[in-house]
Design a protein around this motif. Structure first.
Motif, PDB file in Angstrom:
ATOM      1  N   LEU A   1       0.822  -1.211   0.000  1.00 15.77           N
ATOM      2  CA  LEU A   1       0.000   0.000   0.000  1.00 15.77           C
ATOM      3  C   LEU A   1       0.848   1.249   0.000  1.00 15.77           C
ATOM      4  O   LEU A   1       2.070   1.183   0.029  1.00 15.77           O
ATOM      5  CB  LEU A   1      -0.929  -0.023   1.216  1.00 15.77           C
ATOM      6  CG  LEU A   1      -0.326  -0.319   2.603  1.00 15.77           C
ATOM      7  CD1 LEU A   1       0.450   0.838   3.164  1.00 15.77           C
ATOM      8  CD2 LEU A   1      -1.404  -0.733   3.548  1.00 15.77           C
TER       9      LEU A   1
ATOM     10  N   SER B   1      -5.746   3.150   0.787  1.00 14.86           N
ATOM     11  CA  SER B   1      -4.860   2.212   1.483  1.00 14.86           C
ATOM     12  C   SER B   1      -5.198   2.135   2.966  1.00 14.86           C
ATOM     13  O   SER B   1      -5.197   1.054   3.557  1.00 14.86           O
ATOM     14  CB  SER B   1      -3.397   2.621   1.308  1.00 14.86           C
ATOM     15  OG  SER B   1      -2.966   2.390  -0.011  1.00 14.86           O
TER      16      SER B   1
ATOM     17  N   ASP C   1       4.675  -0.430   2.831  1.00 18.12           N
ATOM     18  CA  ASP C   1       4.531   0.828   2.105  1.00 18.12           C
ATOM     19  C   ASP C   1       5.429   0.783   0.868  1.00 18.12           C
ATOM     20  O   ASP C   1       6.654   0.826   0.984  1.00 18.12           O
ATOM     21  CB  ASP C   1       4.919   1.997   3.011  1.00 18.12           C
ATOM     22  CG  ASP C   1       4.685   3.356   2.374  1.00 18.12           C
ATOM     23  OD1 ASP C   1       4.436   3.423   1.147  1.00 18.12           O
ATOM     24  OD2 ASP C   1       4.752   4.356   3.100  1.00 18.12           O
TER      25      ASP C   1
ATOM     26  N   SER D   1      -2.655   0.637  -6.127  1.00 20.44           N
ATOM     27  CA  SER D   1      -2.570  -0.001  -4.813  1.00 20.44           C
ATOM     28  C   SER D   1      -3.851   0.302  -4.064  1.00 20.44           C
ATOM     29  O   SER D   1      -4.587   1.206  -4.443  1.00 20.44           O
ATOM     30  CB  SER D   1      -1.344   0.498  -4.038  1.00 20.44           C
ATOM     31  OG  SER D   1      -1.576   1.793  -3.507  1.00 20.44           O
ATOM     32  N   PRO D   2      -4.101  -0.398  -3.039  1.00 21.20           N
ATOM     33  CA  PRO D   2      -3.300  -1.451  -2.436  1.00 21.20           C
ATOM     34  C   PRO D   2      -3.465  -2.789  -3.152  1.00 21.20           C
ATOM     35  O   PRO D   2      -4.420  -3.005  -3.893  1.00 21.20           O
ATOM     36  CB  PRO D   2      -3.813  -1.526  -1.005  1.00 21.20           C
ATOM     37  CG  PRO D   2      -5.173  -0.930  -1.058  1.00 21.20           C
ATOM     38  CD  PRO D   2      -5.227   0.002  -2.221  1.00 21.20           C
TER      39      PRO D   2
END
Length: 121
Positions: free
Chosen positions: A15, A22, A40, A100-101
């Motif tokens: 994420l 996220s 991350d 993302s995520p």
């Protein structure tokens, strides 16, 4: 048998910590599993092997992971054709362009275009 990135009871969540989608996905993941490993992608550089494993689980090509609405993508990448290795290098070096995520649990992976997609795992 190939090694999985996660066990069947752990969720790895790739994420962007500063992204509201996220944050919501992380909350849903924590409600879905007691073992959540948030990563991350803007701070932790993945390897080509990790990205290939993610792509295999998603059954996607590297190009499919890009956020095509991103202005940088629109200006510099859209309409260009690269070899698979070059797309993977773009993923490695431009994590801010990744959709993302992405959630992984065992051999399953899902791009969470909607945070509640976590329940597809």
């Amino acid at each position: 048998m190939h090694k999985t990135l996660t066990s069947d009871n752990e969720i790895q969540l790739y994420l962007k910590k500063d992204c509201s989608k996220s944050k919501k996905a992380l909350a849903y993941a924590k409600s879905h599993s007691s073992k959540v490993n948030p990563i991350d992608i803007n701070r932790t550089k993945g390897t080509g092997t990790i990205w290939r494993s993610i792509l295999n689980k998603l059954d996607k090509k590297p190009k499919d992971l890009f956020d095509k609405s991103n202005p940088y993508y629109q200006e510099n990448i859209r309409g260009r054709d690269f070899e698979a290795r070059d797309w993977t290098n773009l993923l490695l070096n431009n994590p801010e362009l990744v959709r993302s995520p992405i959630a992984i649990k065992g051999d399953k992976a899902v791009i969470l275009d909607n945070p509640t997609d976590i329940f597809k795992l």
